[in-house]
Scaffold this active site. Sequence first.
Site, PDB file in Angstrom:
ATOM      1  N   PHE A   1       0.802  -1.223   0.000  1.00 26.63           N
ATOM      2  CA  PHE A   1       0.000   0.000   0.000  1.00 26.63           C
ATOM      3  C   PHE A   1       0.837   1.277   0.000  1.00 26.63           C
ATOM      4  CE2 PHE A   1      -2.002  -3.472   2.367  1.00 26.63           C
ATOM      5  CZ  PHE A   1      -3.101  -3.705   1.559  1.00 26.63           C
TER       6      PHE A   1
ATOM      7  N   GLY B   1       6.140  -4.836  10.229  1.00 33.46           N
ATOM      8  CA  GLY B   1       5.070  -4.938   9.246  1.00 33.46           C
ATOM      9  C   GLY B   1       5.615  -5.257   7.866  1.00 33.46           C
TER      10      GLY B   1
ATOM     11  N   ASP C   1       7.091  -9.637  11.280  1.00 33.29           N
ATOM     12  CA  ASP C   1       5.657  -9.731  10.981  1.00 33.29           C
ATOM     13  C   ASP C   1       5.187 -11.139  11.348  1.00 33.29           C
ATOM     14  OD1 ASP C   1       3.048  -9.739   9.712  1.00 33.29           O
ATOM     15  OD2 ASP C   1       3.760  -8.188   8.352  1.00 33.29           O
TER      16      ASP C   1
ATOM     17  N   HIS D   1      -2.576  -1.246  13.048  1.00 28.95           N
ATOM     18  CA  HIS D   1      -2.972   0.152  13.221  1.00 28.95           C
ATOM     19  C   HIS D   1      -4.000   0.365  14.328  1.00 28.95           C
ATOM     20  CE1 HIS D   1      -0.406   0.947  10.016  1.00 28.95           C
ATOM     21  NE2 HIS D   1      -1.180   1.621   9.190  1.00 28.95           N
TER      22      HIS D   1
ATOM     23  N   HIS E   1       4.578   5.100   9.281  1.00 24.26           N
ATOM     24  CA  HIS E   1       3.747   5.179   8.081  1.00 24.26           C
ATOM     25  C   HIS E   1       2.277   5.363   8.445  1.00 24.26           C
ATOM     26  CE1 HIS E   1       2.406   3.474   3.970  1.00 24.26           C
ATOM     27  NE2 HIS E   1       2.861   4.692   3.810  1.00 24.26           N
ATOM     28  N   ASP E   2       1.520   5.891   7.496  1.00 23.31           N
ATOM     29  CA  ASP E   2       0.082   6.111   7.635  1.00 23.31           C
ATOM     30  C   ASP E   2      -0.243   7.093   8.752  1.00 23.31           C
ATOM     31  OD1 ASP E   2      -0.573   4.389   5.518  1.00 23.31           O
ATOM     32  OD2 ASP E   2      -0.505   2.645   6.828  1.00 23.31           O
TER      33      ASP E   2
END
Length: 230
Positions: free
Chosen positions: A23, A51, A76, A149, A174-175
Amino acid sequence: MVTPIHPPLRESVLAAFEAAKGFMPTDEGLALYAAAADACQRLALPVLEVGTYCGRSTVLLAEAARAAGTVAVTVDHHRGSEEQQPGWAYHDPALTDPQTGLTDTVPFFRRTMHFAGLEEHAVAIVGRSAQVATLWRAPLAMVFIDGGHTEAHAAADLRGWAPHVAAGGVLAIHDVFTDPADGGQAPYRIYQEALASGTFIEAGGQGSLRLLQRVLVQTFDPYPPKTVGQ
């Protein structure tokens, strides 16, 4: 502040990044690579990613590590995060193991690293981030947090891995979205927590990727800096 001084990203690695499931947009990936390459060159230490998914960002970290003569570690459990489970927006049926009925991204990760030619420059740990963090002892040039998340998972990733960022190293998250309409707020909250700790300062970013640099402080440090040999 991080001033990227890095070798150009090889076209074959960029192609492997763009071909992999994941993503992260290309502009954010290039910013991540630049920061990782700079940190690896300056500190001569490994980088670590929370991740892995299918290895899209791992190829960038492994390439940065390769160029600096070090290694990228990626952690992960490979069963997919909350939003990737059946019935959720990011569920991908192609990632389901027909034998178990569960998500299993390990084979996809291995293919990504193989076709990138970077298998020897990445160490994959299959396990839950919080558990692995309790066992980790080595300092790191960069920690890249891009795992679960939820509030609990994001907070555990920060508190488990931020202490291992070496002085002068980089914490990448990230994000990170300031507006809840754009995405979940857990990454934004741990980004704020890291800044509020006084041990990290802004060091740039791109899109939803935020880069922070580890500094030495004179006051109480909730994330004591790691140095080589600790």
